[in-house]
Design a protein around this motif. Sequence first.
Motif, PDB file in Angstrom:
ATOM      1  N   GLU A   1     -64.301  -5.149  15.048  1.00 25.03           N
ATOM      2  CA  GLU A   1     -64.875  -4.488  16.069  1.00 25.03           C
ATOM      3  C   GLU A   1     -66.455  -4.322  15.898  1.00 25.03           C
ATOM      4  O   GLU A   1     -67.230  -4.217  16.640  1.00 25.03           O
ATOM      5  CB  GLU A   1     -64.051  -3.205  16.278  1.00 25.03           C
ATOM      6  CG  GLU A   1     -62.797  -3.042  16.662  1.00 25.03           C
ATOM      7  CD  GLU A   1     -62.299  -1.676  17.009  1.00 25.03           C
ATOM      8  OE1 GLU A   1     -62.917  -0.849  17.137  1.00 25.03           O
ATOM      9  OE2 GLU A   1     -61.080  -1.408  16.874  1.00 25.03           O
ATOM     10  N   LEU A   2     -66.741  -4.173  14.758  1.00 28.33           N
ATOM     11  CA  LEU A   2     -68.100  -4.085  14.195  1.00 28.33           C
ATOM     12  C   LEU A   2     -68.805  -5.078  14.604  1.00 28.33           C
ATOM     13  O   LEU A   2     -69.839  -4.946  15.101  1.00 28.33           O
ATOM     14  CB  LEU A   2     -68.240  -3.674  12.709  1.00 28.33           C
ATOM     15  CG  LEU A   2     -69.612  -3.606  12.368  1.00 28.33           C
ATOM     16  CD1 LEU A   2     -70.556  -2.501  13.129  1.00 28.33           C
ATOM     17  CD2 LEU A   2     -69.648  -3.186  10.929  1.00 28.33           C
TER      18      LEU A   2
ATOM     19  N   CYS B   1     -69.443  -5.557  18.206  1.00 27.66           N
ATOM     20  CA  CYS B   1     -70.450  -4.596  18.629  1.00 27.66           C
ATOM     21  C   CYS B   1     -71.772  -5.053  18.239  1.00 27.66           C
ATOM     22  O   CYS B   1     -72.770  -4.933  19.160  1.00 27.66           O
ATOM     23  CB  CYS B   1     -70.200  -3.258  17.911  1.00 27.66           C
ATOM     24  SG  CYS B   1     -71.352  -2.087  18.508  1.00 27.66           S
ATOM     25  N   LEU B   2     -71.838  -5.801  17.061  1.00 33.48           N
ATOM     26  CA  LEU B   2     -73.103  -6.242  16.482  1.00 33.48           C
ATOM     27  C   LEU B   2     -73.620  -7.651  17.550  1.00 33.48           C
ATOM     28  O   LEU B   2     -74.945  -7.787  17.777  1.00 33.48           O
ATOM     29  CB  LEU B   2     -73.093  -6.530  15.190  1.00 33.48           C
ATOM     30  CG  LEU B   2     -72.982  -5.636  13.910  1.00 33.48           C
ATOM     31  CD1 LEU B   2     -72.843  -6.213  12.722  1.00 33.48           C
ATOM     32  CD2 LEU B   2     -74.184  -4.717  13.914  1.00 33.48           C
ATOM     33  N   VAL B   3     -72.647  -8.249  17.910  1.00 34.53           N
ATOM     34  CA  VAL B   3     -73.060  -9.327  18.744  1.00 34.53           C
ATOM     35  C   VAL B   3     -73.854  -8.935  20.017  1.00 34.53           C
ATOM     36  O   VAL B   3     -74.733  -9.305  20.550  1.00 34.53           O
ATOM     37  CB  VAL B   3     -71.688 -10.228  19.172  1.00 34.53           C
ATOM     38  CG1 VAL B   3     -72.113 -11.089  20.333  1.00 34.53           C
ATOM     39  CG2 VAL B   3     -71.544 -11.022  17.986  1.00 34.53           C
ATOM     40  N   ARG B   4     -73.066  -7.828  20.618  1.00 36.35           N
ATOM     41  CA  ARG B   4     -73.745  -7.037  21.809  1.00 36.35           C
ATOM     42  C   ARG B   4     -74.949  -6.551  21.600  1.00 36.35           C
ATOM     43  O   ARG B   4     -75.954  -6.783  22.352  1.00 36.35           O
ATOM     44  CB  ARG B   4     -72.777  -5.916  22.433  1.00 36.35           C
ATOM     45  CG  ARG B   4     -71.360  -6.644  22.971  1.00 36.35           C
ATOM     46  CD  ARG B   4     -71.534  -7.181  24.263  1.00 36.35           C
ATOM     47  NE  ARG B   4     -70.256  -7.475  24.736  1.00 36.35           N
ATOM     48  CZ  ARG B   4     -70.130  -7.922  26.099  1.00 36.35           C
ATOM     49  NH1 ARG B   4     -70.846  -8.069  26.824  1.00 36.35           N
ATOM     50  NH2 ARG B   4     -68.837  -8.046  26.481  1.00 36.35           N
ATOM     51  N   LEU B   5     -75.194  -6.218  20.286  1.00 34.15           N
ATOM     52  CA  LEU B   5     -76.453  -5.280  20.036  1.00 34.15           C
ATOM     53  C   LEU B   5     -77.605  -6.404  19.702  1.00 34.15           C
ATOM     54  O   LEU B   5     -78.737  -6.339  20.288  1.00 34.15           O
ATOM     55  CB  LEU B   5     -76.401  -4.713  18.507  1.00 34.15           C
ATOM     56  CG  LEU B   5     -77.731  -3.935  18.130  1.00 34.15           C
ATOM     57  CD1 LEU B   5     -78.442  -3.222  19.026  1.00 34.15           C
ATOM     58  CD2 LEU B   5     -77.285  -3.361  16.772  1.00 34.15           C
TER      59      LEU B   5
ATOM     60  N   CYS C   1     -72.121   0.991  17.008  1.00 31.80           N
ATOM     61  CA  CYS C   1     -72.050   0.043  15.811  1.00 31.80           C
ATOM     62  C   CYS C   1     -71.712   1.033  14.577  1.00 31.80           C
ATOM     63  O   CYS C   1     -70.869   0.717  13.772  1.00 31.80           O
ATOM     64  CB  CYS C   1     -72.916  -0.868  15.459  1.00 31.80           C
ATOM     65  SG  CYS C   1     -72.995  -2.042  16.686  1.00 31.80           S
ATOM     66  N   PHE C   2     -72.647   2.048  14.652  1.00 37.87           N
ATOM     67  CA  PHE C   2     -72.591   3.096  13.500  1.00 37.87           C
ATOM     68  C   PHE C   2     -70.848   3.593  13.421  1.00 37.87           C
ATOM     69  O   PHE C   2     -70.511   4.065  12.375  1.00 37.87           O
ATOM     70  CB  PHE C   2     -73.537   4.228  13.896  1.00 37.87           C
ATOM     71  CG  PHE C   2     -73.331   5.226  12.747  1.00 37.87           C
ATOM     72  CD1 PHE C   2     -74.091   5.194  11.701  1.00 37.87           C
ATOM     73  CD2 PHE C   2     -72.715   6.511  13.195  1.00 37.87           C
ATOM     74  CE1 PHE C   2     -73.832   6.592  10.659  1.00 37.87           C
ATOM     75  CE2 PHE C   2     -72.484   7.671  12.500  1.00 37.87           C
ATOM     76  CZ  PHE C   2     -73.331   7.507  10.828  1.00 37.87           C
ATOM     77  N   GLY C   3     -70.413   3.708  14.497  1.00 36.00           N
ATOM     78  CA  GLY C   3     -68.902   4.332  14.598  1.00 36.00           C
ATOM     79  C   GLY C   3     -67.871   3.398  14.256  1.00 36.00           C
ATOM     80  O   GLY C   3     -66.635   4.038  14.247  1.00 36.00           O
ATOM     81  N   MET C   4     -68.427   2.087  13.766  1.00 35.92           N
ATOM     82  CA  MET C   4     -67.192   0.989  13.965  1.00 35.92           C
ATOM     83  C   MET C   4     -67.327   0.404  12.599  1.00 35.92           C
ATOM     84  O   MET C   4     -66.630  -0.756  12.286  1.00 35.92           O
ATOM     85  CB  MET C   4     -67.476  -0.084  14.749  1.00 35.92           C
ATOM     86  CG  MET C   4     -67.220   0.445  16.329  1.00 35.92           C
ATOM     87  SD  MET C   4     -67.553  -0.802  17.630  1.00 35.92           S
ATOM     88  CE  MET C   4     -67.107   0.467  19.162  1.00 35.92           C
ATOM     89  N   LEU C   5     -67.984   1.165  11.411  1.00 38.17           N
ATOM     90  CA  LEU C   5     -68.082   0.818  10.037  1.00 38.17           C
ATOM     91  C   LEU C   5     -66.638   0.297   9.458  1.00 38.17           C
ATOM     92  O   LEU C   5     -66.529  -0.687   8.640  1.00 38.17           O
ATOM     93  CB  LEU C   5     -68.941   1.737   9.426  1.00 38.17           C
ATOM     94  CG  LEU C   5     -70.545   1.955   9.908  1.00 38.17           C
ATOM     95  CD1 LEU C   5     -71.224   2.788   8.965  1.00 38.17           C
ATOM     96  CD2 LEU C   5     -71.032   0.477   9.847  1.00 38.17           C
ATOM     97  N   GLU C   6     -65.616   1.108   9.963  1.00 42.27           N
ATOM     98  CA  GLU C   6     -64.327   0.821   9.092  1.00 42.27           C
ATOM     99  C   GLU C   6     -63.560  -0.106   9.883  1.00 42.27           C
ATOM    100  O   GLU C   6     -62.578  -0.582   9.427  1.00 42.27           O
ATOM    101  CB  GLU C   6     -63.557   2.165   9.225  1.00 42.27           C
ATOM    102  CG  GLU C   6     -64.507   3.108   8.244  1.00 42.27           C
ATOM    103  CD  GLU C   6     -63.826   4.551   8.068  1.00 42.27           C
ATOM    104  OE1 GLU C   6     -62.367   4.721   8.658  1.00 42.27           O
ATOM    105  OE2 GLU C   6     -63.983   5.373   7.349  1.00 42.27           O
ATOM    106  N   GLU C   7     -63.902  -0.786  10.914  1.00 44.99           N
ATOM    107  CA  GLU C   7     -63.097  -1.931  11.468  1.00 44.99           C
ATOM    108  C   GLU C   7     -64.242  -2.997  11.829  1.00 44.99           C
ATOM    109  O   GLU C   7     -64.879  -3.416  12.816  1.00 44.99           O
ATOM    110  CB  GLU C   7     -62.882  -1.503  12.870  1.00 44.99           C
ATOM    111  CG  GLU C   7     -62.053  -0.110  13.091  1.00 44.99           C
ATOM    112  CD  GLU C   7     -60.571  -0.718  12.676  1.00 44.99           C
ATOM    113  OE1 GLU C   7     -60.161  -1.625  12.864  1.00 44.99           O
ATOM    114  OE2 GLU C   7     -59.884   0.624  12.220  1.00 44.99           O
ATOM    115  N   PRO C   8     -63.892  -3.990  10.780  1.00 39.89           N
ATOM    116  CA  PRO C   8     -65.000  -5.233  10.624  1.00 39.89           C
ATOM    117  C   PRO C   8     -64.936  -5.968  11.964  1.00 39.89           C
ATOM    118  O   PRO C   8     -66.003  -6.562  12.501  1.00 39.89           O
ATOM    119  CB  PRO C   8     -64.462  -5.871   9.400  1.00 39.89           C
ATOM    120  CG  PRO C   8     -63.816  -4.992   8.568  1.00 39.89           C
ATOM    121  CD  PRO C   8     -63.219  -4.081   9.498  1.00 39.89           C
TER     122      PRO C   8
END
Length: 331
Positions: free
Chosen positions: A66-67, A70-74, A57-64
């Motif tokens: 995708e982020l 990723c946060l859902v999975r987290l 998630c840290f690497g997807m901050l520029e893609e809302p």
Amino acid sequence: MKHPRLSTAAVLAAALAAASPLRAATDPFYTNLLRDGVHAYDRADYPAAERHLRLACFGMLEEPKELAACLVRLALAQDKAADPEGFRDTFRRLVELEERFQAYSQGSLAPEVRASLEQRVAVLIPAATLQGSPAVFRGLAARKAESQPAKPQGTRRVEPSGPAPAASPPVKPQGSGTAAQPIERPVSQTPQPPAAAAPATSASAIRPLSGEEREKLETARKLLGESGKAKDLKRAFQLAREVADAHAELIDAQHLAGEAAYRVSRWAEAASYLQRGGGPGDDQPERLFYLAVSLYESGDSQAAAAALRRSLPNLQKSPYVDSYAKKILGN
């Protein structure tokens, strides 16, 4: 290298930058971490899944969008890893992304993943928080009301049908933000009454425990009494739950599963199991306290107060007990 945890402001600032047509695609390093996190989740290695997904998630901050995915999975990994504080923090980040970019509602999540997330949100997030969230989450408040455990009918007390489990102190459940520390064990201040005879039940309604099921219960009791490790407590819950679900007539198994659920902060499940058979009796102040905390954390403050008032006369005071008494009773 350990990555620092970004503040909400940093997340939103980076997400705003994502609106620019010059945004870059996510680095393959982070998409690989996402894949590794999903694989770890699928094989039930939830701590590893949480670790990989947090970095992804840290690497997807520029893609809302995708982020958000990723946060859902987290969040799901944090829930399985008994990290309710982490789950709530991740949900707050999802809300902020939804408010600014509709990144969750317009994302391309698989339906089953979205359904899993929303089911856990309905259980773990307070109704008041959901009602103040974007529309996609606001509707979950009604589902949360439906998920509350039903209040027990009547006041009949059913004594445990098996041997009493090893007593365990009311420790801070796993995932509370700090390491669980043993507190003074709440002990009865009055003599314990003799166990009442179990109510008569038709032979056709009772299935004898198998040797394997008895072993599961004993292992669960041992883990609860001797271990404070998250993995052992989660195993105790799994073992006790398997027997409780197969033997609805065994109240001791139900309450043991409830105690184990409390120890891993599975509040709604703890309340549900502990309330079965009429709930713990006044001669079980520890389990009454566990029930009170679980009801409170599930959003049923009124029932929590009733259970806590029954437990307090027979509990030894401690900072942990007192802190919940103030929360639940307001004094």
